[in-house]
Design a protein around this motif. Sequence first.
Motif, short mmCIF file in Angstrom:
data_model
loop_
_atom_site.label_atom_id
_atom_site.label_comp_id
_atom_site.label_asym_id
_atom_site.label_seq_id
_atom_site.Cartn_x
_atom_site.Cartn_y
_atom_site.Cartn_z
N ASP A 177 0.83 -1.21 0.00
CA ASP A 177 0.00 0.00 0.00
C ASP A 177 0.86 1.26 0.00
O ASP A 177 0.58 2.23 -0.72
CB ASP A 177 -0.92 0.02 1.22
N GLU A 178 1.91 1.25 0.79
CA GLU A 178 2.76 2.43 0.91
C GLU A 178 3.50 2.74 -0.39
O GLU A 178 3.53 3.89 -0.85
CB GLU A 178 3.77 2.24 2.05
N VAL A 179 4.12 1.74 -1.00
CA VAL A 179 4.93 2.01 -2.19
C VAL A 179 4.06 2.35 -3.40
O VAL A 179 4.47 3.15 -4.26
CB VAL A 179 5.89 0.84 -2.52
N LEU A 180 2.85 1.79 -3.48
CA LEU A 180 1.96 2.15 -4.58
C LEU A 180 1.49 3.59 -4.44
O LEU A 180 1.38 4.33 -5.43
CB LEU A 180 0.77 1.20 -4.64
N TRP A 181 1.25 4.02 -3.21
CA TRP A 181 0.88 5.41 -2.98
C TRP A 181 2.04 6.34 -3.35
O TRP A 181 1.86 7.37 -4.00
CB TRP A 181 0.47 5.64 -1.53
N GLN A 182 3.23 5.96 -2.93
CA GLN A 182 4.40 6.78 -3.23
C GLN A 182 4.61 6.94 -4.74
O GLN A 182 4.96 8.02 -5.22
CB GLN A 182 5.65 6.15 -2.60
N ALA A 183 4.37 5.86 -5.49
CA ALA A 183 4.58 5.89 -6.94
C ALA A 183 3.36 6.40 -7.70
O ALA A 183 3.39 6.49 -8.94
CB ALA A 183 4.94 4.50 -7.44
N ARG A 192 1.01 -5.28 -16.37
CA ARG A 192 1.73 -5.12 -17.63
C ARG A 192 1.40 -3.81 -18.34
O ARG A 192 2.08 -3.45 -19.32
CB ARG A 192 1.46 -6.30 -18.55
N ALA A 193 0.38 -3.08 -17.86
CA ALA A 193 0.01 -1.81 -18.48
C ALA A 193 0.72 -0.61 -17.85
O ALA A 193 0.62 0.50 -18.35
CB ALA A 193 -1.50 -1.62 -18.38
N ILE A 194 1.43 -0.83 -16.77
CA ILE A 194 2.10 0.28 -16.09
C ILE A 194 3.31 0.73 -16.92
O ILE A 194 4.16 -0.09 -17.29
CB ILE A 194 2.55 -0.14 -14.68
N PRO A 195 3.42 2.01 -17.25
CA PRO A 195 4.53 2.50 -18.07
C PRO A 195 5.89 2.24 -17.41
O PRO A 195 6.01 2.19 -16.18
CB PRO A 195 4.26 4.01 -18.17
N ALA A 196 6.89 2.09 -18.25
CA ALA A 196 8.23 1.75 -17.77
C ALA A 196 8.76 2.77 -16.77
O ALA A 196 9.42 2.41 -15.78
CB ALA A 196 9.19 1.60 -18.94
N ASP A 197 8.48 4.07 -17.02
CA ASP A 197 9.01 5.08 -16.11
C ASP A 197 8.37 4.96 -14.72
O ASP A 197 9.02 5.21 -13.70
CB ASP A 197 8.81 6.48 -16.67
N LYS A 198 7.08 4.53 -14.68
CA LYS A 198 6.43 4.34 -13.39
C LYS A 198 6.92 3.07 -12.70
O LYS A 198 6.99 3.03 -11.47
CB LYS A 198 4.91 4.28 -13.58
N VAL A 199 7.26 2.07 -13.47
CA VAL A 199 7.83 0.84 -12.89
C VAL A 199 9.17 1.16 -12.24
O VAL A 199 9.47 0.69 -11.14
CB VAL A 199 8.00 -0.26 -13.96
N LYS A 200 9.97 1.99 -12.90
CA LYS A 200 11.25 2.39 -12.33
C LYS A 200 11.05 3.16 -11.03
O LYS A 200 11.79 2.95 -10.05
CB LYS A 200 12.02 3.25 -13.33
N GLU A 201 10.07 4.03 -11.03
CA GLU A 201 9.78 4.79 -9.83
C GLU A 201 9.31 3.87 -8.70
O GLU A 201 9.71 4.04 -7.53
CB GLU A 201 8.71 5.84 -10.12
N LEU A 202 8.49 2.89 -9.05
CA LEU A 202 8.00 1.94 -8.07
C LEU A 202 9.15 1.13 -7.47
O LEU A 202 9.21 0.92 -6.26
CB LEU A 202 6.97 1.01 -8.71
N ARG A 203 10.07 0.68 -8.32
CA ARG A 203 11.24 -0.06 -7.83
C ARG A 203 12.05 0.79 -6.85
O ARG A 203 12.48 0.31 -5.79
CB ARG A 203 12.12 -0.53 -8.98
#
Length: 276
Positions: A177-183, A192-203
Motif C-alpha cells: 500500500d505504501e509504495v503504490l501510494w508513493q509511486a 503489464r500496463a504500467i509505463p516503464a518510467d512508473k515501474v522504475k519509480e515503483l522499484r
Amino acid sequence: MPEMPEVETVRRSLIPLIKGKTIKNVTLWYPNIVASDQSEFVHDLVNKKVIGIDRYAKYLLIRLSDNLTIVSHLRMEGKYHLVDVDTPKDKHDHVQFEFTDHTALRYNDVRKFGRMQLILTGSEKTATAIGRLGVEPNSADFTDQYFISKLKTKKKNIKNTLLDQTIVAGLGNIYVDEVLWQAKIHPLSVSRAIPADKVKELRKNINHTIKWATELHGTTVHTYLDANGNYGGFQDKLKVYGHSGEECPRCNTILEKIKVNGRGTTFCPHCQVIYK
C-alpha cells in the motif's frame, strides 16, 4: 504479518541471544508448527550448535552445526523470545529449544500459522518454498530491466502481483500500500500496463521503503515484536496503510479502502492513477 523489515529485525535481535548456544532438548507443544518430519526434527536438533542466522525475504534461516538449517516462517503473528527454561509456559508458546546453559528459545504464535522445517544447509531453494520466490528488494538482481520485463508478463493487478512474492519477495500488505501510494499507482492497475518510467519509480520506492523500515526496526500495527520484545518504529511513518477515511497527505483527498483479493487496501482515488 511480519514482512521483510520485521523479519530482518527479528534476525538481528536473535543473533546475540542464541548464537553459539547448544541445543539440549526440543519440545513441540503444538507439533503442526513443524512442517518436516516432527520426530526427526526433535531428535536431530539435540547437541546442535547455533552458528548463525540468515534470512531470505520473510524466511528466517537458523544455521546449525552438522550442516543443518531450521527454516522458519512467522506468517501472521509468530515471534521468538528467550527465557529461563523454568519460566512458566505461555498458552501461545508452541515450540521450545532448550539450551545447555539453562535458557530456552520459545516460539509463540497466537494463530498457529507459522511453520518450521529442518533441512540440509544449502537446500533452501529445492527443499522449501523459497525456491518459488522472486528477488529481494535492494539486491543486485532487482534491477529496473528485471522489474519491467517481469511485470510485462503479468495480467493481474499490481497489488496482487507484488503480494504473490514471485517477482519481488518480502513485501506484504502494509508496504505494498505504501509504495503504490508513493509511486502514484492505483492498486487495481494491470501490471503489464504500467509505463516503464512508473515501474522504475515503483522499484525505487520499494528499495527506499524497505531500507528505511528496516532501519526503524519494522512496523508494529498489531502484535509484531522483535526477539527482545521491542516494537518497531516505522508505523509512525505510514502515509496510507491504516489511514482510510483520512486526508491524503499529498492532495487532501479522502483515502479510500477496498478489498483486493480479500486484502484490505488503502489508496488515494485522486493521486493514484489506474493503468488498464
